[in-house]
Design a protein around this motif. Structure first.
Motif, PDB file in Angstrom:
ATOM      1  N   LEU A  18      13.204  -1.792  -6.307  1.00  0.00           N
ATOM      2  CA  LEU A  18      13.323  -0.686  -5.349  1.00  0.00           C
ATOM      3  C   LEU A  18      12.087  -0.552  -4.479  1.00  0.00           C
ATOM      4  O   LEU A  18      12.177  -0.229  -3.296  1.00  0.00           O
ATOM      5  CB  LEU A  18      13.585   0.626  -6.098  1.00  0.00           C
ATOM      6  N   ALA A  19      10.913  -0.793  -5.061  1.00  0.00           N
ATOM      7  CA  ALA A  19       9.678  -0.683  -4.288  1.00  0.00           C
ATOM      8  C   ALA A  19       9.674  -1.651  -3.125  1.00  0.00           C
ATOM      9  O   ALA A  19       9.241  -1.321  -2.013  1.00  0.00           O
ATOM     10  CB  ALA A  19       8.477  -0.938  -5.196  1.00  0.00           C
ATOM     11  N   GLY A  20      10.157  -2.868  -3.361  1.00  0.00           N
ATOM     12  CA  GLY A  20      10.182  -3.847  -2.284  1.00  0.00           C
ATOM     13  C   GLY A  20      11.376  -3.717  -1.371  1.00  0.00           C
ATOM     14  O   GLY A  20      11.289  -3.998  -0.179  1.00  0.00           O
ATOM     15  N   LEU A  21      12.507  -3.284  -1.920  1.00  0.00           N
ATOM     16  CA  LEU A  21      13.760  -3.255  -1.160  1.00  0.00           C
ATOM     17  C   LEU A  21      13.883  -2.067  -0.243  1.00  0.00           C
ATOM     18  O   LEU A  21      14.220  -2.195   0.942  1.00  0.00           O
ATOM     19  CB  LEU A  21      14.942  -3.281  -2.139  1.00  0.00           C
ATOM     20  N   LEU A  22      13.600  -0.858  -0.752  1.00  0.00           N
ATOM     21  CA  LEU A  22      13.890   0.364  -0.010  1.00  0.00           C
ATOM     22  C   LEU A  22      12.646   1.068   0.512  1.00  0.00           C
ATOM     23  O   LEU A  22      12.753   1.977   1.324  1.00  0.00           O
ATOM     24  CB  LEU A  22      14.684   1.336  -0.897  1.00  0.00           C
ATOM     25  N   GLY A  23      11.475   0.688   0.024  1.00  0.00           N
ATOM     26  CA  GLY A  23      10.264   1.366   0.463  1.00  0.00           C
ATOM     27  C   GLY A  23      10.198   2.803   0.020  1.00  0.00           C
ATOM     28  O   GLY A  23       9.528   3.619   0.646  1.00  0.00           O
ATOM     29  N   VAL A  24      10.879   3.131  -1.089  1.00  0.00           N
ATOM     30  CA  VAL A  24      10.902   4.519  -1.545  1.00  0.00           C
ATOM     31  C   VAL A  24       9.931   4.778  -2.686  1.00  0.00           C
ATOM     32  O   VAL A  24       9.715   5.914  -3.071  1.00  0.00           O
ATOM     33  CB  VAL A  24      12.322   4.936  -2.005  1.00  0.00           C
ATOM     34  N   VAL A  61       0.010   0.760  -9.410  1.00  0.00           N
ATOM     35  CA  VAL A  61      -1.143  -0.085  -9.081  1.00  0.00           C
ATOM     36  C   VAL A  61      -0.713  -1.547  -9.066  1.00  0.00           C
ATOM     37  O   VAL A  61      -1.050  -2.309  -8.147  1.00  0.00           O
ATOM     38  CB  VAL A  61      -2.286   0.123 -10.097  1.00  0.00           C
ATOM     39  N   ILE A  62       0.053  -1.959 -10.077  1.00  0.00           N
ATOM     40  CA  ILE A  62       0.508  -3.343 -10.173  1.00  0.00           C
ATOM     41  C   ILE A  62       1.643  -3.620  -9.197  1.00  0.00           C
ATOM     42  O   ILE A  62       1.636  -4.621  -8.475  1.00  0.00           O
ATOM     43  CB  ILE A  62       0.970  -3.656 -11.605  1.00  0.00           C
ATOM     44  N   THR A  63       2.618  -2.724  -9.153  1.00  0.00           N
ATOM     45  CA  THR A  63       3.768  -2.919  -8.270  1.00  0.00           C
ATOM     46  C   THR A  63       3.351  -3.048  -6.810  1.00  0.00           C
ATOM     47  O   THR A  63       3.855  -3.909  -6.079  1.00  0.00           O
ATOM     48  CB  THR A  63       4.753  -1.732  -8.398  1.00  0.00           C
ATOM     49  N   SER A  64       2.426  -2.212  -6.379  1.00  0.00           N
ATOM     50  CA  SER A  64       2.019  -2.215  -4.974  1.00  0.00           C
ATOM     51  C   SER A  64       1.327  -3.521  -4.587  1.00  0.00           C
ATOM     52  O   SER A  64       1.511  -4.020  -3.471  1.00  0.00           O
ATOM     53  CB  SER A  64       1.097  -1.020  -4.688  1.00  0.00           C
ATOM     54  N   ILE A  65       0.533  -4.086  -5.494  1.00  0.00           N
ATOM     55  CA  ILE A  65      -0.129  -5.360  -5.208  1.00  0.00           C
ATOM     56  C   ILE A  65       0.904  -6.454  -4.988  1.00  0.00           C
ATOM     57  O   ILE A  65       0.861  -7.201  -3.996  1.00  0.00           O
ATOM     58  CB  ILE A  65      -1.086  -5.749  -6.355  1.00  0.00           C
ATOM     59  N   SER A  66       1.859  -6.549  -5.904  1.00  0.00           N
ATOM     60  CA  SER A  66       2.884  -7.580  -5.808  1.00  0.00           C
ATOM     61  C   SER A  66       3.745  -7.403  -4.561  1.00  0.00           C
ATOM     62  O   SER A  66       4.005  -8.351  -3.819  1.00  0.00           O
ATOM     63  CB  SER A  66       3.752  -7.545  -7.069  1.00  0.00           C
ATOM     64  N   SER A  67       4.180  -6.164  -4.313  1.00  0.00           N
ATOM     65  CA  SER A  67       5.040  -5.898  -3.165  1.00  0.00           C
ATOM     66  C   SER A  67       4.293  -6.110  -1.841  1.00  0.00           C
ATOM     67  O   SER A  67       4.827  -6.709  -0.901  1.00  0.00           O
ATOM     68  CB  SER A  67       5.575  -4.462  -3.242  1.00  0.00           C
ATOM     69  N   ALA A  68       3.033  -5.643  -1.774  1.00  0.00           N
ATOM     70  CA  ALA A  68       2.253  -5.793  -0.541  1.00  0.00           C
ATOM     71  C   ALA A  68       1.982  -7.263  -0.223  1.00  0.00           C
ATOM     72  O   ALA A  68       2.013  -7.672   0.942  1.00  0.00           O
ATOM     73  CB  ALA A  68       0.934  -5.030  -0.662  1.00  0.00           C
ATOM     74  N   ARG A  69       1.717  -8.056  -1.242  1.00  0.00           N
ATOM     75  CA  ARG A  69       1.493  -9.494  -1.017  1.00  0.00           C
ATOM     76  C   ARG A  69       2.737 -10.144  -0.439  1.00  0.00           C
ATOM     77  O   ARG A  69       2.651 -10.970   0.482  1.00  0.00           O
ATOM     78  CB  ARG A  69       1.112 -10.174  -2.327  1.00  0.00           C
ATOM     79  N   ALA A  70       3.906  -9.787  -0.958  1.00  0.00           N
ATOM     80  CA  ALA A  70       5.151 -10.358  -0.464  1.00  0.00           C
ATOM     81  C   ALA A  70       5.403  -9.950   0.983  1.00  0.00           C
ATOM     82  O   ALA A  70       5.805 -10.777   1.815  1.00  0.00           O
ATOM     83  CB  ALA A  70       6.315  -9.921  -1.356  1.00  0.00           C
ATOM     84  N   HIS A  71       5.172  -8.678   1.317  1.00  0.00           N
ATOM     85  CA  HIS A  71       5.367  -8.216   2.698  1.00  0.00           C
ATOM     86  C   HIS A  71       4.314  -8.813   3.629  1.00  0.00           C
ATOM     87  O   HIS A  71       4.610  -9.152   4.784  1.00  0.00           O
ATOM     88  CB  HIS A  71       5.310  -6.690   2.746  1.00  0.00           C
ATOM     89  N   ALA A 234      11.323  -7.279  -1.957  1.00  0.00           N
ATOM     90  CA  ALA A 234      10.814  -7.501  -0.598  1.00  0.00           C
ATOM     91  C   ALA A 234      11.658  -8.535   0.144  1.00  0.00           C
ATOM     92  O   ALA A 234      11.952  -8.385   1.335  1.00  0.00           O
ATOM     93  CB  ALA A 234       9.355  -7.948  -0.664  1.00  0.00           C
ATOM     94  N   ARG A 235      12.068  -9.592  -0.560  1.00  0.00           N
ATOM     95  CA  ARG A 235      12.915 -10.608   0.077  1.00  0.00           C
ATOM     96  C   ARG A 235      14.286 -10.038   0.420  1.00  0.00           C
ATOM     97  O   ARG A 235      14.838 -10.292   1.489  1.00  0.00           O
ATOM     98  CB  ARG A 235      13.060 -11.825  -0.840  1.00  0.00           C
ATOM     99  N   LEU A 236      14.837  -9.254  -0.502  1.00  0.00           N
ATOM    100  CA  LEU A 236      16.160  -8.673  -0.270  1.00  0.00           C
ATOM    101  C   LEU A 236      16.161  -7.703   0.903  1.00  0.00           C
ATOM    102  O   LEU A 236      17.167  -7.544   1.589  1.00  0.00           O
ATOM    103  CB  LEU A 236      16.641  -7.961  -1.535  1.00  0.00           C
ATOM    104  N   SER A 237      15.012  -7.037   1.133  1.00  0.00           N
ATOM    105  CA  SER A 237      14.945  -6.041   2.214  1.00  0.00           C
ATOM    106  C   SER A 237      15.170  -6.665   3.575  1.00  0.00           C
ATOM    107  O   SER A 237      15.512  -5.970   4.529  1.00  0.00           O
ATOM    108  CB  SER A 237      13.599  -5.315   2.181  1.00  0.00           C
ATOM    109  N   HIS A 238      14.944  -7.974   3.682  1.00  0.00           N
ATOM    110  CA  HIS A 238      15.120  -8.657   4.957  1.00  0.00           C
ATOM    111  C   HIS A 238      16.502  -9.285   5.102  1.00  0.00           C
ATOM    112  O   HIS A 238      16.793  -9.902   6.128  1.00  0.00           O
ATOM    113  CB  HIS A 238      14.047  -9.740   5.124  1.00  0.00           C
ATOM    114  N   SER A 239      17.361  -9.130   4.082  1.00  0.00           N
ATOM    115  CA  SER A 239      18.664  -9.783   4.144  1.00  0.00           C
ATOM    116  C   SER A 239      19.840  -8.879   3.781  1.00  0.00           C
ATOM    117  O   SER A 239      20.970  -9.164   4.165  1.00  0.00           O
ATOM    118  CB  SER A 239      18.678 -11.007   3.214  1.00  0.00           C
ATOM    119  N   LEU A 240      19.613  -7.798   3.047  1.00  0.00           N
ATOM    120  CA  LEU A 240      20.708  -6.934   2.615  1.00  0.00           C
ATOM    121  C   LEU A 240      20.862  -5.723   3.528  1.00  0.00           C
ATOM    122  O   LEU A 240      19.908  -5.324   4.213  1.00  0.00           O
ATOM    123  CB  LEU A 240      20.466  -6.457   1.176  1.00  0.00           C
ATOM    124  N   PRO A 241      22.062  -5.116   3.555  1.00  0.00           N
ATOM    125  CA  PRO A 241      22.292  -3.902   4.356  1.00  0.00           C
ATOM    126  C   PRO A 241      21.636  -2.690   3.685  1.00  0.00           C
ATOM    127  O   PRO A 241      22.285  -1.942   2.950  1.00  0.00           O
ATOM    128  CB  PRO A 241      23.819  -3.778   4.391  1.00  0.00           C
TER     129      PRO A 241
END
Length: 265
Positions: A18-24, A61-71, A234-241
């Motif tokens: 959810l952190a990577g997909l929806l930005g919520v 702390v951990i989730t944001s590092i992983s998600s930010a690197r992907a974005h 993060a990858r799904l956020s660029h391909s899913l509705p």
């Protein structure tokens, strides 16, 4: 204990996606799940909400590092915005966290329920502030960061539900706002978890494996799973509705809020 770890791993996996997909911010899922789990783990009722909030922020702390690197790999992080907003984020989150550790659990639960309802309404309406201006300079961006950090510390999230609309209002494209929000989650999580550790230090009757208001066993399970799944989101956020997914998620949040409210009543 192994069953609890499995539950924490599942919680972290959902939060990471959810952190990577929806930005919520995965905290929207982590907090209510921990509130439901902690009583069975011997957490005193008066500390359940604070421990859930502190643990959620520490896991981000951990989730944001992983998600930010992907974005960032997709060029979707505005580091100039990150630099300007971080001082306010640190101030607001740390101060808010210290205040929250001394607030009654009932107040924090009601605040969280209200927050879930507001987020759900925004998702269902798909309302976005009209993009009518550019990002303000350092003073304005930092001031916005203070407010974002303050509210985030009270609900245990990485701030995406607040920072994404703010940046969209300032003409930042949505995918870039989500990516930048993922990076902003890091200073929110660091300042917030530190404040919950300090605010909960030395409190009587806290269970084993806690550091202030951070549950280390839960943190381990959530952090490991969320770190692995955040890039997938993060990858799904660029391909899913994502618009349809957000509406479905909003209904889920309403159900969670109603369940928490029923528990209070």
């Amino acid at each position: 204990m192994l069953l609890s770890l499995a539950v924490y791993l599942c919680c972290g996996a959902v939060a990471g996606v959810l952190a990577g997909l929806l930005g919520v911010g995965g905290g929207i899922v982590i907090v209510p799940m921990l509130v439901a789990i902690f009583p069975s783990q011997g957490v005193p009722p008066q500390y359940v909400q604070q421990l859930a909030l502190g643990t959620s922020l520490a896991s981000i702390v951990i989730t944001s590092i992983s998600s930010a690197r992907a974005h960032n790999a997709r060029g979707a992080v505005h580091w100039d915005i990150f630099r300007n907003i971080t001082p306010g984020i640190l101030l607001g989150t740390f101060a808010g966290g210290l205040v929250a550790t001394h607030m009654p659990t009932l107040f924090l639960k009601i605040f969280f329920i209200c927050f879930l309802m507001v987020v759900s309404a925004q998702m269902l309406s798909n309302y976005r502030p009209p993009a009518s201006r550019n990002m303000p300079g350092f003073p304005g961006t930092s001031a916005a960061g203070t407010g974002i950090g303050l509210i985030s510390s009270f609900v245990g999230i990485g701030g995406g539900t607040l920072s994404v609309p703010f940046m969209s209002f300032c003409n930042v494209p949505l995918h870039e706002a989500v990516g930048t929000s993922a990076a902003i989650g890091f200073p929110i999580a660091v300042a917030g978890s530190l404040s919950y550790i300090i605010g909960g230090w030395g409190r009587p009757d806290l269970p084993a494996y806690t550091l202030g208001f951070v549950h280390l066993w839960a943190l381990l399970g959530i952090a490991v799973a969320s770190y692995l799944t955040a890039p997938l989101g993060a990858r799904l956020s660029h391909s899913l509705p994502t618009a349809k997914l957000k509406r479905a998620f909003a209904v889920f949040l309403i159900i969670v809020a109603m369940k928490m409210l029923w528990g209070i009543l």
